[in-house]
Design a protein around this motif. Structure first.
Motif, mmCIF file in Angstrom:
data_model
loop_
_atom_site.group_PDB
_atom_site.id
_atom_site.type_symbol
_atom_site.label_atom_id
_atom_site.label_comp_id
_atom_site.label_asym_id
_atom_site.label_seq_id
_atom_site.Cartn_x
_atom_site.Cartn_y
_atom_site.Cartn_z
ATOM 1 N N ASN A 172 -16.922 6.164 2.410
ATOM 2 C CA ASN A 172 -15.514 6.577 2.461
ATOM 3 C C ASN A 172 -14.966 6.540 3.880
ATOM 4 O O ASN A 172 -13.820 6.158 4.092
ATOM 5 C CB ASN A 172 -15.349 7.982 1.880
ATOM 6 N N ARG A 173 -15.777 6.937 4.859
ATOM 7 C CA ARG A 173 -15.336 6.922 6.250
ATOM 8 C C ARG A 173 -15.029 5.492 6.714
ATOM 9 O O ARG A 173 -14.008 5.233 7.339
ATOM 10 C CB ARG A 173 -16.406 7.540 7.167
ATOM 11 N N VAL A 174 -15.901 4.558 6.358
ATOM 12 C CA VAL A 174 -15.689 3.155 6.734
ATOM 13 C C VAL A 174 -14.434 2.612 6.054
ATOM 14 O O VAL A 174 -13.602 1.954 6.696
ATOM 15 C CB VAL A 174 -16.931 2.304 6.391
ATOM 16 N N SER B 172 -11.874 4.289 4.931
ATOM 17 C CA SER B 172 -10.722 4.966 5.516
ATOM 18 C C SER B 172 -10.346 4.340 6.854
ATOM 19 O O SER B 172 -9.170 4.133 7.152
ATOM 20 C CB SER B 172 -11.026 6.452 5.693
ATOM 21 N N ARG B 173 -11.348 4.024 7.642
ATOM 22 C CA ARG B 173 -11.107 3.378 8.951
ATOM 23 C C ARG B 173 -10.450 2.014 8.756
ATOM 24 O O ARG B 173 -9.509 1.672 9.477
ATOM 25 C CB ARG B 173 -12.441 3.237 9.687
ATOM 26 N N ASP C 81 -19.815 9.770 1.548
ATOM 27 C CA ASP C 81 -18.996 10.098 2.716
ATOM 28 C C ASP C 81 -19.035 8.987 3.764
ATOM 29 O O ASP C 81 -18.023 8.683 4.387
ATOM 30 C CB ASP C 81 -19.450 11.418 3.355
ATOM 31 N N ALA C 82 -20.195 8.391 3.970
ATOM 32 C CA ALA C 82 -20.315 7.308 4.952
ATOM 33 C C ALA C 82 -19.483 6.105 4.527
ATOM 34 O O ALA C 82 -18.769 5.504 5.341
ATOM 35 C CB ALA C 82 -21.775 6.913 5.131
ATOM 36 N N HIS D 65 -6.865 2.444 7.871
ATOM 37 C CA HIS D 65 -6.087 2.885 9.037
ATOM 38 C C HIS D 65 -5.729 1.700 9.949
ATOM 39 O O HIS D 65 -4.594 1.598 10.391
ATOM 40 C CB HIS D 65 -6.873 3.933 9.821
#
Length: 70
Positions: free
Chosen positions: A59-61, A63-64, A56-57, A67
């Protein structure tokens, strides 16, 4: 797209944004790979100093980064 790792800024089309430190580290690691595949294990070793990191960590990076690149 202009990337300035020293001040963690990314600029494109007259728009500028400051990235979180880890997000910039991952961006630099991907840029240094010059198009080669970078595994999650390589990202963990390079950007998280081998610490235990959840998917998740990461994936969050990622995804950012997606974006801000659009």
């Amino acid at each position: 797209l202009r990337v300035e790792p020293g001040i963690r800024q990314i600029a494109s089309g007259g728009r500028s944004e400051t990235l979180e430190p880890r997000v910039m580290q991952v961006l630099v690691a991907l840029a240094e790979a010059k198009g080669a595949i970078v595994t999650r294990d390589e990202l963990i070793a390079h950007c998280w100093d081998g610490r235990i990191v959840t998917d998740d960590a990461i994936n969050r990076v990622l995804s950012r980064l997606r974006h801000v690149a659009t």
